[in-house]
Design a protein around this motif. Structure first.
Motif, mmCIF file in Angstrom:
data_model
loop_
_atom_site.group_PDB
_atom_site.id
_atom_site.type_symbol
_atom_site.label_atom_id
_atom_site.label_comp_id
_atom_site.label_asym_id
_atom_site.label_seq_id
_atom_site.Cartn_x
_atom_site.Cartn_y
_atom_site.Cartn_z
ATOM 1 N N ALA A 155 2.217 1.689 -3.509
ATOM 2 C CA ALA A 155 0.998 2.364 -4.384
ATOM 3 C C ALA A 155 0.825 3.582 -4.297
ATOM 4 O O ALA A 155 0.734 4.536 -5.261
ATOM 5 C CB ALA A 155 -0.137 1.511 -4.205
ATOM 6 N N ALA B 57 -7.424 5.323 -5.745
ATOM 7 C CA ALA B 57 -7.716 4.947 -6.953
ATOM 8 C C ALA B 57 -9.080 5.401 -7.524
ATOM 9 O O ALA B 57 -9.312 6.165 -8.561
ATOM 10 C CB ALA B 57 -7.929 3.495 -7.258
ATOM 11 N N LEU C 232 -4.284 -0.658 -9.622
ATOM 12 C CA LEU C 232 -4.671 -0.456 -8.181
ATOM 13 C C LEU C 232 -5.942 -0.865 -8.121
ATOM 14 O O LEU C 232 -6.120 -1.590 -6.862
ATOM 15 C CB LEU C 232 -4.389 1.250 -8.025
ATOM 16 C CG LEU C 232 -3.035 1.694 -7.994
ATOM 17 C CD1 LEU C 232 -3.307 3.158 -7.514
ATOM 18 C CD2 LEU C 232 -2.023 0.937 -7.161
ATOM 19 N N SER D 91 0.942 -1.204 0.217
ATOM 20 C CA SER D 91 0.060 0.055 -0.150
ATOM 21 C C SER D 91 0.656 1.420 -0.003
ATOM 22 O O SER D 91 0.528 2.226 -0.843
ATOM 23 C CB SER D 91 -0.898 -0.102 1.143
ATOM 24 O OG SER D 91 -1.797 -1.195 1.163
ATOM 25 N N VAL E 100 -5.785 2.839 -0.387
ATOM 26 C CA VAL E 100 -5.312 2.871 -1.885
ATOM 27 C C VAL E 100 -6.417 2.701 -2.746
ATOM 28 O O VAL E 100 -6.669 3.330 -3.849
ATOM 29 C CB VAL E 100 -4.406 1.704 -1.940
ATOM 30 C CG1 VAL E 100 -3.986 1.602 -3.422
ATOM 31 C CG2 VAL E 100 -3.292 1.741 -0.991
#
Length: 379
Positions: A127, A319, A167, A124, A315
């Motif tokens: 990302a 996204a 993601l 995470s 995350v």
């Protein structure tokens, strides 16, 4: 001397406290400590790469864990073979890594059974950093245009969209998936002398060639950086849509009806603005639309960077919010393609010449009742 000592002490610059480590730093430590304790946990943490670690030393240590085969469990329980091998393999890439730090990693790990959860935290964190990097690349392309600024920006936006799809697949949704972070405020349109000149040239050339306006529906008032220029462009499009004659005087009258004339911008200034055309309206319109596209791309990047700055946002929330921000670019992108695509040339249908005209044929009789045949007289 004693009187000067307080001032001298005040002049001494004390070192500032280092910034606190992010939470993911402790997750990286806990994961590496778990793998140092139980190497078999490597099989349970899922897909994880060395570049997923934010700390360089942690990345080098995990890369060593992926390449060095761990010893047998009974050997590992009685001898520090595994830590020593990892240290020897990782130190060339991370010279600050020491045996004492490896012991620290083991001591800060709450339990090795939670290694999969720690690994997900590391993924995470990576990302979030990668998404912020994508936004930075998009912003850089929008602020420092090259030979093909629109093409580069749209390519960076496509790369960002692909990463957002990745993601969404890697981090499933959960309750409350909408981002809680308020979007960043929309930046004010940046005006420049070049942008103002391009807008003036568009107004002048469109006044001289109003027949081009119906083909320029891809240009909107919101693409202008100067509000007065946007209002005058609205006057032009209104006159063209009505079918009213367009010239500097009729446009001046429309501007007066809309209250656009004021002290400092009266009839003389207005006529000077629209009386010096050069070039074609479509050329200047594309320049204005391209600038609006770059400005909107920079705004999208700023909104995504604001989302990634909030560590409380998951995350999947990142996204979702980033997709919404990127969707704002779709309309301008479609108008840009419409403005720059070649018009479809219709192939004229060949008209038949006199020599190719087929002969006129009598129409085929329709089917109907059979005509009665007169009976023959028998002899």
């Amino acid at each position: 001397m004693m009187a000067d000592s307080p001032r001298a002490a005040a002049d001494i610059e004390l070192p500032e406290d280092p910034a606190p480590a992010p939470v993911v730093h402790y997750a990286e430590q806990a994961l590496l400590g778990a793998l140092l304790l139980v190497p078999e946990r490597l099989k349970t943490i899922g897909l994880l790469e060395p570049e997923h670690f934010a700390n360089t030393a942690h990345s080098a240590l995990f890369a060593a864990m992926c390449t060095v085969s761990p010893p047998a469990p009974e050997v590992h329980r009685t001898s520090p073979v595994w830590p020593n091998q990892l240290l020897a393999a990782a130190q060339p890439q991370a010279r600050a890594l020491t045996a004492a730090y490896l012991h620290l990693l083991i001591s800060v790990c709450p339990t090795d059974a939670h290694a999969p959860a720690y690994a997900q935290m590391v993924r995470s964190g990576h990302a979030r950093r990668a998404l912020r990097q994508h936004a930075g690349v998009l912003a850089q392309a929008a602020r420092t245009p090259g030979p093909d600024p629109a093409g580069v920006v749209l390519a960076r936006a496509d790369q960002l969209a692909v990463y957002l799809d990745e993601l969404a697949t890697a981090f499933p949704s959960h309750p409350g998936s909408m981002p809680r972070t308020p979007p960043a405020p929309e930046p004010a349109a940046e005006t420049s002398t070049e942008a103002e000149d391009q807008e003036r040239m568009l107004l002048a050339t469109a006044t001289a060639h109003p027949e081009e306006l119906p083909r320029m529906r891809w240009l909107h008032e919101s693409d202008f950086t100067v509000p007065a220029h946007a209002a005058l462009f609205a006057c032009l499009t209104t006159l063209a849509r009505r079918g009213t004659p367009v010239d500097p005087i009729t446009l001046l009258w429309e501007a007066q009806q809309r209250g656009l004339l004021h002290e400092g911008f009266g009839p003389a200034e207005f006529l000077d603005l629209v009386s010096h055309p050069a070039g074609a309206p479509e050329h200047w319109g594309q320049k204005i639309l391209q600038r609006a596209l770059l400005s909107q791309a920079a705004s999208v990047a700023a909104r995504i960077e604001a989302l990634t700055a909030n560590q409380a946002t998951s995350v999947h929330q990142l996204a979702t919010g980033s997709r919404r921000a990127l969707a704002a670019l779709s309309s301008t992108r479609a108008r840009w393609h419409q403005a720059t695509s070649d018009p479809v040339e219709k192939t004229p249908v060949p008209q038949p010449t006199a020599s190719r005209t087929p002969p006129v044929r009598s129409p085929t009789p329709r089917a109907g009742p059979v005509a009665p045949t007169p009976a023959r007289h028998s002899r």
